[in-house]
Scaffold this motif. Structure first.
Motif, PDB file in Angstrom:
ATOM      1  N   SER A  65      -1.361  17.138  19.730  1.00  0.00           N
ATOM      2  CA  SER A  65      -2.493  16.754  18.905  1.00  0.00           C
ATOM      3  C   SER A  65      -2.020  15.670  17.947  1.00  0.00           C
ATOM      4  CB  SER A  65      -3.029  17.957  18.123  1.00  0.00           C
ATOM      5  OG  SER A  65      -4.048  17.584  17.223  1.00  0.00           O
ATOM      6  N   ALA A  66      -2.717  14.536  17.917  1.00  0.00           N
ATOM      7  CA  ALA A  66      -2.317  13.406  17.076  1.00  0.00           C
ATOM      8  C   ALA A  66      -3.420  13.113  16.067  1.00  0.00           C
ATOM      9  CB  ALA A  66      -2.040  12.173  17.937  1.00  0.00           C
ATOM     10  N   ARG A  67      -3.114  13.312  14.795  1.00  0.00           N
ATOM     11  CA  ARG A  67      -4.061  13.001  13.717  1.00  0.00           C
ATOM     12  C   ARG A  67      -3.724  11.605  13.199  1.00  0.00           C
ATOM     13  NH1 ARG A  67      -6.996  16.727  10.881  1.00  0.00           N
ATOM     14  NH2 ARG A  67      -5.597  18.316  11.735  1.00  0.00           N
ATOM     15  N   LEU A  68      -4.702  10.704  13.247  1.00  0.00           N
ATOM     16  CA  LEU A  68      -4.463   9.313  12.906  1.00  0.00           C
ATOM     17  C   LEU A  68      -4.526   9.123  11.391  1.00  0.00           C
ATOM     18  CD1 LEU A  68      -3.797   6.746  14.381  1.00  0.00           C
ATOM     19  CD2 LEU A  68      -6.222   6.196  14.429  1.00  0.00           C
ATOM     20  N   ILE A  69      -3.417   8.664  10.815  1.00  0.00           N
ATOM     21  CA  ILE A  69      -3.328   8.439   9.378  1.00  0.00           C
ATOM     22  C   ILE A  69      -3.819   7.045   9.018  1.00  0.00           C
ATOM     23  CG2 ILE A  69      -1.767   8.378   7.401  1.00  0.00           C
ATOM     24  CD1 ILE A  69       0.131  10.218   9.020  1.00  0.00           C
ATOM     25  N   LEU A  70      -3.285   6.039   9.704  1.00  0.00           N
ATOM     26  CA  LEU A  70      -3.618   4.658   9.408  1.00  0.00           C
ATOM     27  C   LEU A  70      -3.499   3.833  10.682  1.00  0.00           C
ATOM     28  CD1 LEU A  70      -4.418   3.141   6.771  1.00  0.00           C
ATOM     29  CD2 LEU A  70      -2.046   2.411   6.581  1.00  0.00           C
ATOM     30  N   GLY A  71      -4.359   2.824  10.831  1.00  0.00           N
ATOM     31  CA  GLY A  71      -4.295   1.969  12.002  1.00  0.00           C
ATOM     32  C   GLY A  71      -4.973   2.581  13.212  1.00  0.00           C
ATOM     33  N   THR A  72      -4.406   2.324  14.406  1.00  0.00           N
ATOM     34  CA  THR A  72      -5.017   2.757  15.659  1.00  0.00           C
ATOM     35  C   THR A  72      -3.994   3.451  16.554  1.00  0.00           C
ATOM     36  OG1 THR A  72      -4.534   0.616  16.704  1.00  0.00           O
ATOM     37  CG2 THR A  72      -6.672   0.845  15.615  1.00  0.00           C
ATOM     38  N   LEU A  73      -4.509   4.309  17.439  1.00  0.00           N
ATOM     39  CA  LEU A  73      -3.679   4.993  18.431  1.00  0.00           C
ATOM     40  C   LEU A  73      -4.589   5.537  19.525  1.00  0.00           C
ATOM     41  CD1 LEU A  73      -0.855   6.129  19.284  1.00  0.00           C
ATOM     42  CD2 LEU A  73      -1.489   8.224  18.056  1.00  0.00           C
ATOM     43  N   GLN A 121       0.851  -1.189   0.000  1.00  0.00           N
ATOM     44  CA  GLN A 121       0.000   0.000   0.000  1.00  0.00           C
ATOM     45  C   GLN A 121       0.882   1.233   0.000  1.00  0.00           C
ATOM     46  OE1 GLN A 121      -2.207  -1.282   3.674  1.00  0.00           O
ATOM     47  NE2 GLN A 121      -3.994  -0.558   2.530  1.00  0.00           N
ATOM     48  N   THR A 122       0.471   2.274  -0.726  1.00  0.00           N
ATOM     49  CA  THR A 122       1.151   3.562  -0.669  1.00  0.00           C
ATOM     50  C   THR A 122       0.305   4.528   0.153  1.00  0.00           C
ATOM     51  OG1 THR A 122       0.140   4.487  -2.677  1.00  0.00           O
ATOM     52  CG2 THR A 122       2.155   3.183  -2.952  1.00  0.00           C
ATOM     53  N   VAL A 123       0.984   5.312   0.983  1.00  0.00           N
ATOM     54  CA  VAL A 123       0.333   6.318   1.826  1.00  0.00           C
ATOM     55  C   VAL A 123       0.925   7.677   1.465  1.00  0.00           C
ATOM     56  CG1 VAL A 123      -0.066   7.134   4.171  1.00  0.00           C
ATOM     57  CG2 VAL A 123      -0.056   4.672   3.692  1.00  0.00           C
ATOM     58  N   SER A 124       0.106   8.560   0.902  1.00  0.00           N
ATOM     59  CA  SER A 124       0.536   9.918   0.562  1.00  0.00           C
ATOM     60  C   SER A 124       0.116  10.857   1.686  1.00  0.00           C
ATOM     61  CB  SER A 124      -0.096  10.367  -0.764  1.00  0.00           C
ATOM     62  OG  SER A 124       0.309   9.526  -1.824  1.00  0.00           O
ATOM     63  N   VAL A 147      -4.813  15.277  -3.574  1.00  0.00           N
ATOM     64  CA  VAL A 147      -4.593  15.058  -2.142  1.00  0.00           C
ATOM     65  C   VAL A 147      -3.977  16.326  -1.565  1.00  0.00           C
ATOM     66  CG1 VAL A 147      -3.467  13.621  -0.410  1.00  0.00           C
ATOM     67  CG2 VAL A 147      -4.270  12.590  -2.551  1.00  0.00           C
ATOM     68  N   ARG A 148      -4.596  16.845  -0.502  1.00  0.00           N
ATOM     69  CA  ARG A 148      -4.173  18.102   0.110  1.00  0.00           C
ATOM     70  C   ARG A 148      -3.626  17.849   1.518  1.00  0.00           C
ATOM     71  NH1 ARG A 148      -8.633  19.016  -3.101  1.00  0.00           N
ATOM     72  NH2 ARG A 148      -8.364  20.692  -4.649  1.00  0.00           N
ATOM     73  N   PRO A 149      -3.058  18.872   2.147  1.00  0.00           N
ATOM     74  CA  PRO A 149      -2.455  18.673   3.469  1.00  0.00           C
ATOM     75  C   PRO A 149      -3.413  18.037   4.480  1.00  0.00           C
ATOM     76  CG  PRO A 149      -1.743  20.763   2.593  1.00  0.00           C
ATOM     77  CD  PRO A 149      -2.779  20.232   1.635  1.00  0.00           C
ATOM     78  N   TYR A 150      -2.885  17.066   5.206  1.00  0.00           N
ATOM     79  CA  TYR A 150      -3.575  16.365   6.302  1.00  0.00           C
ATOM     80  C   TYR A 150      -4.773  15.549   5.818  1.00  0.00           C
ATOM     81  CZ  TYR A 150      -0.519  19.537   8.771  1.00  0.00           C
ATOM     82  OH  TYR A 150       0.586  20.229   9.191  1.00  0.00           O
ATOM     83  N   GLU A 151      -4.746  15.179   4.513  1.00  0.00           N
ATOM     84  CA  GLU A 151      -5.701  14.233   3.955  1.00  0.00           C
ATOM     85  C   GLU A 151      -4.962  12.938   3.609  1.00  0.00           C
ATOM     86  OE1 GLU A 151      -8.542  17.572   1.717  1.00  0.00           O
ATOM     87  OE2 GLU A 151      -7.421  16.103   0.532  1.00  0.00           O
ATOM     88  N   LEU A 152      -5.656  11.833   3.742  1.00  0.00           N
ATOM     89  CA  LEU A 152      -5.043  10.532   3.458  1.00  0.00           C
ATOM     90  C   LEU A 152      -5.346  10.089   2.033  1.00  0.00           C
ATOM     91  CD1 LEU A 152      -3.674   7.836   4.189  1.00  0.00           C
ATOM     92  CD2 LEU A 152      -5.879   7.091   5.161  1.00  0.00           C
ATOM     93  N   GLY A 153      -4.279   9.897   1.263  1.00  0.00           N
ATOM     94  CA  GLY A 153      -4.364   9.233  -0.032  1.00  0.00           C
ATOM     95  C   GLY A 153      -3.771   7.841   0.131  1.00  0.00           C
ATOM     96  N   ALA A 172       5.466  13.394   3.017  1.00  0.00           N
ATOM     97  CA  ALA A 172       6.109  12.090   3.147  1.00  0.00           C
ATOM     98  C   ALA A 172       5.348  11.082   2.299  1.00  0.00           C
ATOM     99  CB  ALA A 172       6.140  11.635   4.604  1.00  0.00           C
ATOM    100  N   GLN A 173       6.088  10.147   1.743  1.00  0.00           N
ATOM    101  CA  GLN A 173       5.492   9.027   1.035  1.00  0.00           C
ATOM    102  C   GLN A 173       5.913   7.751   1.736  1.00  0.00           C
ATOM    103  OE1 GLN A 173       3.377   9.292  -1.457  1.00  0.00           O
ATOM    104  NE2 GLN A 173       3.103   7.143  -1.966  1.00  0.00           N
ATOM    105  N   LEU A 174       4.933   6.914   2.069  1.00  0.00           N
ATOM    106  CA  LEU A 174       5.159   5.734   2.883  1.00  0.00           C
ATOM    107  C   LEU A 174       4.580   4.508   2.177  1.00  0.00           C
ATOM    108  CD1 LEU A 174       3.626   7.431   6.046  1.00  0.00           C
ATOM    109  CD2 LEU A 174       6.055   7.406   5.479  1.00  0.00           C
ATOM    110  N   TRP A 175       5.250   3.365   2.350  1.00  0.00           N
ATOM    111  CA  TRP A 175       4.716   2.110   1.847  1.00  0.00           C
ATOM    112  C   TRP A 175       4.490   1.162   3.015  1.00  0.00           C
ATOM    113  CZ3 TRP A 175       8.392   0.483  -2.760  1.00  0.00           C
ATOM    114  CH2 TRP A 175       8.316   1.456  -3.768  1.00  0.00           C
ATOM    115  N   VAL A 176       3.437   0.358   2.890  1.00  0.00           N
ATOM    116  CA  VAL A 176       3.117  -0.695   3.858  1.00  0.00           C
ATOM    117  C   VAL A 176       3.117  -2.025   3.116  1.00  0.00           C
ATOM    118  CG1 VAL A 176       1.427  -1.559   5.514  1.00  0.00           C
ATOM    119  CG2 VAL A 176       1.677   0.918   5.164  1.00  0.00           C
TER     120      VAL A 176
END
Length: 319
Positions: free
Chosen positions: A167-175, A82-85, A104-110, A135-139
């Motif tokens: 302040s923690a904005r959750l991108i993917l998964g849980t926290l 998976q790619t995370v933009s 995809v704009r700031p603080y939005e998940l692509g 940042a570009q991330l792969w899972v």
């Protein structure tokens, strides 16, 4: 986003053993991405290949692209990931072989799930903001889901937790009791943490996860270690909380998850399980089969690099 390294060197995508907390500060390699964008590649790294299922981390900017084309990544394939933009400034236009067209704009998940095969392009829109930072991330996808149907998700409204200057904005998964709407196939955490100057906080985390922190802006101490923008601090496993202290207004990405136990081959833009699978994916891309076609990008697609002369071998979490 693509790995544009034309050398096509194999990367061992597997976690080195770390049974308890560590504090390993990783430095980046600078890599051209396309257009005027240069990224800092932090995973895979000489000393660290994965953090949970996170197997690829690029940090870029802030770059002044007012008079530049900005990001221009031609159509390219992905498999088994998976790619995370994730953006702090600017915007990125995503196109893929499913027909998706999304800015995809700031603080939005692509979030793009390649599954068995997908192709996409990413570019700064023709009319774009002055700065580009993200940042570009792969899972890596686990074996049970790596042949799933490809998909693209866009989530503009993400849950936020925190207190005491954090302040923690959750991108993917849980926290900390919150869950991202993005589809995840392993137990993991991806969160954007914003801290006010002078804030000190002990963030609750999962003891069975391993973690790393990518500094995006400002100056912050993570468990007593100063982490500056563009660097990644690997934290290992065995923590129930993570001490954070902001020297200035700051933001970091927290990445974590259950240690990924499967043996993987990671080469170019593919995550597989064998050399034969990688070679077949390369051939399928070069011959125009399986990965589909991206429509609307003003330019040619990327050719795959040559396979390396050394054997591609699956590796696990221990070298």
């Amino acid at each position: 986003m693509s790995n544009l390294d034309r050398k096509g060197a194999p990367a061992v995508c597997g976690r080195q053993a770390a049974d308890g907390p560590v504090k390993d500060l990783l430095t980046a390699r600078r890599m051209p991405l396309g257009g005027s964008t240069v990224v800092r590649r932090l995973l895979p790294n000489l000393g660290r290949r994965m953090v949970g299922a996170w197997c690829f981390v690029d940090h870029y900017g802030p770059d002044d692209i007012a008079d530049e084309p900005g990001m221009q990544v031609p159509p390219h394939p992905h498999m088994g990931l998976q790619t995370v933009s994730w953006l702090h400034e600017g915007s990125v236009l995503h196109r893929d072989s499913l027909g998706s067209l999304q800015t995809v704009r700031p603080y939005e998940l692509g979030l793009m799930t390649s599954g068995r095969a997908i192709s996409h392009s990413e570019e700064s829109p023709r009319e774009h903001a002055r700065l580009l930072h993200g940042a570009q991330l792969w899972v890596a996808l686990p074996d049970a889901h790596r042949h799933t149907e490809p998909a693209f998700e866009h989530h503009a409204d993400l849950p936020v937790v925190g207190a005491g200057g954090l302040s923690a904005r959750l991108i993917l998964g849980t926290l900390d009791g919150a869950a991202s709407p993005g589809t995840a196939y392993t137990a993991l955490t991806g969160a954007d943490l914003t801290l006010r100057e002078g804030a000190a906080h002990r963030l609750p985390v999962e003891e069975g996860f391993e973690y790393a922190v990518l500094a995006m802006t400002g100056s912050v101490e993570v468990d007593g270690v100063p982490v500056e923008p563009g660097s990644l601090l690997h934290l290992g496993c065995g923590r129930r909380e993570l001490p954070l202290r902001a020297r200035t207004d700051a933001s970091v990405l927290l990445l974590g998850g259950e240690p990924f136990e499967e043996r993987l081959v990671m080469w170019w833009n593919f995550v597989g399980r064998s050399a034969e699978e990688i070679a077949r994916a390369r051939e399928d891309w070069q011959t125009g089969t399986r990965f589909g076609e991206v429509h609307g990008y003003a330019g040619a697609r990327l050719d795959a690099p040559e396979l390396p002369p050394v054997p591609l071998k699956p590796r696990g979490r221990v070298r």
